[in-house]
Design a protein around this motif. Structure first.
Motif, mmCIF file in Angstrom:
data_model
loop_
_atom_site.group_PDB
_atom_site.id
_atom_site.type_symbol
_atom_site.label_atom_id
_atom_site.label_comp_id
_atom_site.label_asym_id
_atom_site.label_seq_id
_atom_site.Cartn_x
_atom_site.Cartn_y
_atom_site.Cartn_z
ATOM 1 N N HIS A 131 0.820 -1.214 0.000
ATOM 2 C CA HIS A 131 0.000 0.000 0.000
ATOM 3 C C HIS A 131 0.855 1.266 0.000
ATOM 4 N N LEU A 132 2.092 1.155 0.467
ATOM 5 C CA LEU A 132 3.025 2.286 0.452
ATOM 6 C C LEU A 132 4.057 2.148 -0.669
ATOM 7 N N TRP A 133 4.431 0.892 -0.980
ATOM 8 C CA TRP A 133 5.430 0.652 -2.029
ATOM 9 C C TRP A 133 4.972 1.199 -3.383
ATOM 10 N N LEU A 134 3.664 1.244 -3.593
ATOM 11 C CA LEU A 134 3.133 1.796 -4.849
ATOM 12 C C LEU A 134 3.574 3.231 -5.092
ATOM 13 N N ARG A 135 3.981 3.934 -4.032
ATOM 14 C CA ARG A 135 4.392 5.336 -4.168
ATOM 15 C C ARG A 135 5.786 5.490 -4.770
ATOM 16 N N SER A 136 6.584 4.422 -4.776
ATOM 17 C CA SER A 136 7.960 4.536 -5.255
ATOM 18 C C SER A 136 7.998 4.749 -6.768
ATOM 19 N N SER A 137 9.066 5.326 -7.234
ATOM 20 C CA SER A 137 9.139 5.743 -8.645
ATOM 21 C C SER A 137 9.044 4.560 -9.602
ATOM 22 N N LYS A 138 9.684 3.437 -9.279
ATOM 23 C CA LYS A 138 9.640 2.283 -10.178
ATOM 24 C C LYS A 138 8.238 1.677 -10.225
ATOM 25 N N GLN A 139 7.630 1.502 -9.055
ATOM 26 C CA GLN A 139 6.281 0.934 -9.022
ATOM 27 C C GLN A 139 5.278 1.872 -9.704
ATOM 28 N N HIS A 140 5.479 3.150 -9.515
ATOM 29 C CA HIS A 140 4.637 4.152 -10.167
ATOM 30 C C HIS A 140 4.756 4.024 -11.682
ATOM 31 N N ALA A 141 5.981 3.831 -12.169
ATOM 32 C CA ALA A 141 6.215 3.708 -13.612
ATOM 33 C C ALA A 141 5.545 2.458 -14.171
ATOM 34 N N VAL A 142 5.619 1.340 -13.433
ATOM 35 C CA VAL A 142 4.976 0.105 -13.887
ATOM 36 C C VAL A 142 3.470 0.306 -14.004
ATOM 37 N N MET A 143 2.873 0.993 -13.024
ATOM 38 C CA MET A 143 1.427 1.231 -13.071
ATOM 39 C C MET A 143 1.050 2.174 -14.216
ATOM 40 N N LEU A 181 6.463 -5.665 -21.059
ATOM 41 C CA LEU A 181 6.748 -4.347 -21.622
ATOM 42 C C LEU A 181 7.485 -3.444 -20.625
ATOM 43 N N SER A 182 7.296 -3.684 -19.338
ATOM 44 C CA SER A 182 8.023 -2.916 -18.321
ATOM 45 C C SER A 182 9.445 -3.431 -18.130
ATOM 46 N N GLY A 183 9.677 -4.681 -18.523
ATOM 47 C CA GLY A 183 11.001 -5.265 -18.354
ATOM 48 C C GLY A 183 11.316 -5.634 -16.918
ATOM 49 N N ILE A 184 10.273 -5.879 -16.105
ATOM 50 C CA ILE A 184 10.503 -6.233 -14.709
ATOM 51 C C ILE A 184 10.595 -7.745 -14.557
ATOM 52 N N GLU A 185 11.072 -8.174 -13.409
ATOM 53 C CA GLU A 185 11.394 -9.591 -13.257
ATOM 54 C C GLU A 185 10.196 -10.441 -12.883
ATOM 55 N N HIS A 186 9.294 -9.906 -12.048
ATOM 56 C CA HIS A 186 8.246 -10.736 -11.458
ATOM 57 C C HIS A 186 6.872 -10.128 -11.683
ATOM 58 N N VAL A 187 5.903 -10.975 -11.994
ATOM 59 C CA VAL A 187 4.547 -10.535 -12.301
ATOM 60 C C VAL A 187 3.859 -9.873 -11.098
ATOM 61 N N ARG A 188 4.368 -10.117 -9.892
ATOM 62 C CA ARG A 188 3.725 -9.536 -8.701
ATOM 63 C C ARG A 188 3.772 -8.006 -8.694
ATOM 64 N N GLU A 189 4.733 -7.415 -9.444
ATOM 65 C CA GLU A 189 4.831 -5.956 -9.478
ATOM 66 C C GLU A 189 3.966 -5.332 -10.561
ATOM 67 N N SER A 190 3.249 -6.170 -11.327
ATOM 68 C CA SER A 190 2.491 -5.654 -12.470
ATOM 69 C C SER A 190 1.035 -5.355 -12.139
ATOM 70 N N ILE A 191 0.629 -5.628 -10.903
ATOM 71 C CA ILE A 191 -0.749 -5.406 -10.474
ATOM 72 C C ILE A 191 -0.701 -4.659 -9.151
ATOM 73 N N PRO A 192 -1.627 -3.725 -8.909
ATOM 74 C CA PRO A 192 -1.508 -2.905 -7.695
ATOM 75 C C PRO A 192 -1.414 -3.715 -6.404
ATOM 76 N N PHE A 193 -2.300 -4.689 -6.232
ATOM 77 C CA PHE A 193 -2.306 -5.487 -5.005
ATOM 78 C C PHE A 193 -2.364 -6.968 -5.372
ATOM 79 N N PRO A 194 -1.200 -7.603 -5.547
ATOM 80 C CA PRO A 194 -1.158 -8.969 -6.058
ATOM 81 C C PRO A 194 -1.711 -9.987 -5.080
ATOM 82 N N ARG A 195 -2.386 -10.975 -5.650
ATOM 83 C CA ARG A 195 -2.848 -12.136 -4.893
ATOM 84 C C ARG A 195 -1.993 -13.324 -5.324
ATOM 85 N N LEU A 196 -1.183 -13.771 -4.376
ATOM 86 C CA LEU A 196 -0.243 -14.855 -4.624
ATOM 87 C C LEU A 196 -0.514 -15.997 -3.667
#
Length: 432
Positions: free
Chosen positions: A119-131, A411-426
């Motif tokens: 809920h806070l990590w979404l504020r970081s620049s990389k996570q913001h860019a992925v979103m 398309l983002s070039g990130i390693e894990h699918v968990r960062e591609s959705i705002p609140f991942p369910r794993l």
């Protein structure tokens, strides 16, 4: 005085404005303070010069904590040293909301810690860019299908049956009936295609699959088009045009986000070149065997290493055509000259990102489908509505499903699918 967003700074150079923002970071010397500001649209720098502002403003700037929310007053000016290109010379600061001991500091944190604080990590620049990339893919999806004559239809999330078997479904009680969370809207989209010709859905799907790979989520979003009077070859053309359109729009509209993600834009441009290469399942197995993959036999499904090797052999998204009938769902059209394969294709993304599209031409023969339903141990009554589609004016039709999160990851070039959705369910993660 006008209140603007950071992203609109280019339209207000030389003007004094107000901006509501959060303090992402700061540094200061004895005479100047630099504030890294974000407002949800972009990041840029605010500069406070001690000799140009009242002492209390300068001291306030020096004491601001990470993620404190503020209303900034100042003049927008060009900043050729930054990629964003603009900054604000601050003359006034009003603290809106204090922030103390913000848990995500500018240092390395473990994945579990970051996921616990999603809920806070979404504020970081990389996570913001992925979103931002995710948002652009969603926007471009609607543009592509709306401009190509498709009608959006929303299939149900609660269903009484499973389109692809019953082993990976979330079960729930629907009053006095059994129900499941949808693992695909495809069967309903086939019904919609018989009413509207070309349709697409865009919604959440669920897989109760105990997988821990970097490509899998429990809850994810699917885009599922279905097209009447269309054979598989025409569907493949739609698929490659759609994917190339997504890539081009991300390049056109997410330039700064791609910079933050350090994504190779020249590599992405290669993925807009059509047509995409195609290889049969038979030839893919032979290709793997010739290159040391002794673990693969005809009839096996491909794993991540297999898909990665095949995709890297072409350096573009690649279609793998006509998989064995035994490893595909019951509704796929049988091959006209072979009993062992069906008319289908998976699109494999390059760079090791795996399957992003699965599609096929759908079987249209009532008796064939009825027999398939029986062979798969499915309830005929639950599928009677689906069989009706083959009784009342059946036509050739094809469709496919694209996984949003895998496409965002690629398309983002990130390693894990968990960062591609705002609140991942794993697996083992339902918080936050």
């Amino acid at each position: 005085m006008e209140q603007i967003q950071i992203i609109d700074s280019k339209n207000h150079v030389g003007e004094t404005v107000k901006i509501g923002a959060w303090v992402a970071n700061k540094r200061s010397s004895g005479k100047i303070a630099f504030l890294q500001l974000r407002d949800g649209t972009a990041y840029f720098q605010g500069v406070v010069v001690k000799s140009e502002v009242p002492e209390e403003v300068f001291q306030l700037a020096k004491g601001l904590n990470q993620e404190t929310s503020v209303m900034i007053t100042g003049e927008i000016r060009e900043d050729t040293r930054s990629k964003f290109g603009y900054e604000i010379g601050i003359t006034g600061i009003e603290v809106i909301g204090e922030s103390n001991e913000y848990p995500i500091t500018p240092k390395e944190h473990g994945t579990d810690f970051l996921m616990d604080h999603r809920h806070l990590w979404l504020r970081s620049s990389k996570q913001h860019a992925v979103m931002q990339v995710r948002n652009e893919i969603i926007r471009a999806t609607y543009e592509f299908f709306n401009t190509n004559g498709f009608v959006k239809i929303d299939p149900p999330i609660l269903t009484g049956s499973a389109p692809e078997g019953t082993t990976e479904l979330f079960h729930t009680n629907y009053f006095d009936e059994e129900a499941y969370l949808s693992q695909s809207g495809q069967l309903y989209m086939e019904a919609a295609a018989m009413a509207f010709g070309k349709v697409f859905s865009f919604g959440p799907t669920f897989r109760a699959e105990k997988s821990k790979t970097r490509r899998h989520l429990i809850e994810f979003w699917m885009i599922e088009p279905e097209m009447a009077f269309m054979h598989q070859e025409d569907s493949l053309e739609v698929q490659e045009k759609y994917v190339a359109f997504l890539v081009q729009n991300v390049l056109d509209n997410c330039d700064h986000a791609l910079d933050i993600l350090e994504r190779d834009k020249e590599l992405l441009k290669k993925y807009t070149k059509l047509p995409f290469p195609r290889i049969s399942y038979d030839d893919a197995v032979e290709l793997l065997k010739k290159n040391g993959f002794d673990d693969i036999e005809w009839g096996d499904d491909f794993g991540s290493p297999h898909e990665t090797f095949i995709a890297n052999s072409f350096e573009q998204p690649v279609f793998i055509l006509n998989y064995p009938k035994a490893i595909k769902p019951f509704y796929m059209k049988p091959h006209p000259t072979r009993d062992d394969v069906v008319i289908c294709a998976d699109m494999i993304a390059p760079e090791g990102y795996g399957e992003i599209i699965g599609g096929s031409e759908r079987a249209t023969d009532y008796e064939f489908l009825l027999e398939q339903i029986r062979q798969h141990g499915l309830d005929e009554k639950e599928y009677s509505w689906y069989l009706d589609l083959r009784k009342y004016g059946s036509v050739p039709h094809s469709g496919f499903g694209l996984g949003l999160e895998r496409t965002v990851t690629w398309l983002s070039g990130i390693e894990h699918v968990r960062e591609s959705i705002p609140f991942p369910r794993l697996l083992n993660r339902l918080y936050p």
